[in-house]
Design a protein around this motif. Structure first.
Motif, PDB file in Angstrom:
ATOM      1  N   CYS A   3       0.553  -0.807   0.321  1.00 54.34           N
ATOM      2  CA  CYS A   3       0.003  -0.098  -0.038  1.00 54.34           C
ATOM      3  C   CYS A   3       0.970   1.081   0.108  1.00 54.34           C
ATOM      4  CB  CYS A   3      -1.075  -0.163   1.221  1.00 54.34           C
ATOM      5  SG  CYS A   3      -2.055  -1.148   1.765  1.00 54.34           S
ATOM      6  N   GLN A   9      -2.302   3.302   2.825  1.00 56.99           N
ATOM      7  CA  GLN A   9      -1.377   3.433   4.308  1.00 56.99           C
ATOM      8  C   GLN A   9      -2.207   3.899   5.492  1.00 56.99           C
ATOM      9  OE1 GLN A   9       2.615   4.477   3.172  1.00 56.99           O
ATOM     10  NE2 GLN A   9       1.321   5.459   1.981  1.00 56.99           N
ATOM     11  N   ASP A  15      -4.927   4.045   8.916  1.00 58.72           N
ATOM     12  CA  ASP A  15      -5.684   3.040   9.225  1.00 58.72           C
ATOM     13  C   ASP A  15      -7.045   4.146   9.403  1.00 58.72           C
ATOM     14  OD1 ASP A  15      -3.311   1.923  10.698  1.00 58.72           O
ATOM     15  OD2 ASP A  15      -3.859   3.088  12.063  1.00 58.72           O
ATOM     16  N   LEU A  35      -8.200   2.026   6.523  1.00 52.33           N
ATOM     17  CA  LEU A  35      -8.668   0.672   6.264  1.00 52.33           C
ATOM     18  C   LEU A  35     -10.054  -0.431   7.256  1.00 52.33           C
ATOM     19  CD1 LEU A  35      -5.095  -0.044   6.852  1.00 52.33           C
ATOM     20  CD2 LEU A  35      -6.097  -1.462   4.770  1.00 52.33           C
ATOM     21  N   VAL A  51      -7.505  -2.605  10.938  1.00 49.52           N
ATOM     22  CA  VAL A  51      -6.220  -2.723  11.192  1.00 49.52           C
ATOM     23  C   VAL A  51      -5.902  -3.998  10.493  1.00 49.52           C
ATOM     24  CG1 VAL A  51      -4.161  -1.124  11.001  1.00 49.52           C
ATOM     25  CG2 VAL A  51      -6.602  -0.428  11.449  1.00 49.52           C
ATOM     26  N   PRO A  52      -5.030  -4.673   9.561  1.00 47.03           N
ATOM     27  CA  PRO A  52      -4.514  -5.897   9.280  1.00 47.03           C
ATOM     28  C   PRO A  52      -3.125  -5.674   9.783  1.00 47.03           C
ATOM     29  CG  PRO A  52      -5.701  -4.548   7.422  1.00 47.03           C
ATOM     30  CD  PRO A  52      -5.967  -3.516   8.153  1.00 47.03           C
ATOM     31  N   SER A  53      -2.693  -6.440   9.738  1.00 50.04           N
ATOM     32  CA  SER A  53      -0.964  -6.285  10.199  1.00 50.04           C
ATOM     33  C   SER A  53      -0.031  -5.285   9.196  1.00 50.04           C
ATOM     34  CB  SER A  53      -0.586  -7.395  10.792  1.00 50.04           C
ATOM     35  OG  SER A  53      -1.216  -8.758  11.669  1.00 50.04           O
ATOM     36  N   LYS A  54       0.290  -4.507   9.636  1.00 50.75           N
ATOM     37  CA  LYS A  54       1.542  -4.045   8.579  1.00 50.75           C
ATOM     38  C   LYS A  54       2.980  -4.034   8.840  1.00 50.75           C
ATOM     39  CE  LYS A  54      -0.265   0.235  11.037  1.00 50.75           C
ATOM     40  NZ  LYS A  54      -1.073   1.299  10.676  1.00 50.75           N
ATOM     41  N   LEU A 101       0.531  -5.147   3.717  1.00 51.27           N
ATOM     42  CA  LEU A 101      -0.324  -5.761   4.680  1.00 51.27           C
ATOM     43  C   LEU A 101      -0.208  -7.243   4.048  1.00 51.27           C
ATOM     44  CD1 LEU A 101      -3.465  -3.779   3.898  1.00 51.27           C
ATOM     45  CD2 LEU A 101      -1.756  -3.112   5.979  1.00 51.27           C
ATOM     46  N   THR A 102      -0.156  -7.860   5.768  1.00 51.46           N
ATOM     47  CA  THR A 102       0.502  -9.451   5.959  1.00 51.46           C
ATOM     48  C   THR A 102      -0.965 -10.098   5.841  1.00 51.46           C
ATOM     49  OG1 THR A 102       1.563  -9.211   7.364  1.00 51.46           O
ATOM     50  CG2 THR A 102       2.596  -8.632   5.465  1.00 51.46           C
ATOM     51  N   LEU A 111      -4.354  -9.858   5.145  1.00 50.98           N
ATOM     52  CA  LEU A 111      -5.645  -9.696   4.736  1.00 50.98           C
ATOM     53  C   LEU A 111      -6.391 -11.305   4.063  1.00 50.98           C
ATOM     54  CD1 LEU A 111      -5.041  -7.446   2.474  1.00 50.98           C
ATOM     55  CD2 LEU A 111      -5.838  -6.784   4.266  1.00 50.98           C
ATOM     56  N   GLU A 138     -11.541  -9.733   2.692  1.00 54.50           N
ATOM     57  CA  GLU A 138     -10.866  -8.787   2.886  1.00 54.50           C
ATOM     58  C   GLU A 138     -10.417  -8.212   1.202  1.00 54.50           C
ATOM     59  OE1 GLU A 138      -9.920  -8.274   7.119  1.00 54.50           O
ATOM     60  OE2 GLU A 138      -8.520  -9.615   6.018  1.00 54.50           O
TER      61      GLU A 138
END
Length: 163
Positions: free
Chosen positions: A28, A33, A35, A38, A45-48, A83-84, A86, A90
């Motif tokens: 992203c 980017q 929050d 997202l 908010v996914p892991s980033k 983003l890891t 999803l 999503e």
């Protein structure tokens, strides 16, 4: 080398097929980017983690508040986030959210990983880079509110602009 999933402006069916290669990491570089964006689209908010794509830049686009990732010079670096975690749902929501003109491509990231990014195919690209701080100051609140209004339709599987 990048791998393009679609190269022509897709129809709605082709648009959904961009995910047929089961992308995993999403790079992203623009509004995703934030929050607030997202959360509005995904409800979380996914892991980033920080990420960058060398040889690309997040270009300002004529008449738009969001950027387009475009090929640049070898010295250009588009900064962003990866983003890891999803889920498939999503990914479908974010894919429906992205403009049908974008191409989903797998790119090498500067840390050695590969990530998928929505790349702008050209046209309406300005010489200046997109200014994330100016977006945050002037557009984030209204943009996030718009995303929240779009989210139910996206979650129902309708592409943006069909409702």
């Amino acid at each position: 080398m990048t791998q393009a999933i679609t190269t022509a402006p897709p129809e709605a069916t082709q648009h959904r097929n961009r995910l047929s290669q089961r992308p995993d990491v999403l790079f992203c570089y623009g509004t995703l980017q934030f929050d607030a964006v997202l959360r509005a689209l995904l409800g979380r908010v996914p892991s980033k983690s920080p990420a960058a794509a060398r040889g690309y830049r997040a270009a300002a686009l004529e008449g738009r508040v969001y950027p387009g990732l475009v090929a640049g010079t070898p010295a250009d670096v588009a900064s962003g986030l990866a983003l890891t975690d999803l889920s498939g749902e999503e990914w479908r929501i974010l894919d429906a959210f992205e403009d049908v003109l974008y191409e989903l491509r797998q790119l090498p990231l500067s840390d050695g990983r590969r990530g998928w990014a929505y790349v702008w195919p050209g046209g309406e690209v300005r010489r200046d880079d997109w200014d994330a701080a100016a977006f945050e100051d002037h557009h984030l609140a209204s943009y996030s509110a718009r995303c929240a209004r779009l989210a139910p339709g996206l979650a129902a599987g309708r592409p943006k602009g069909s409702y």
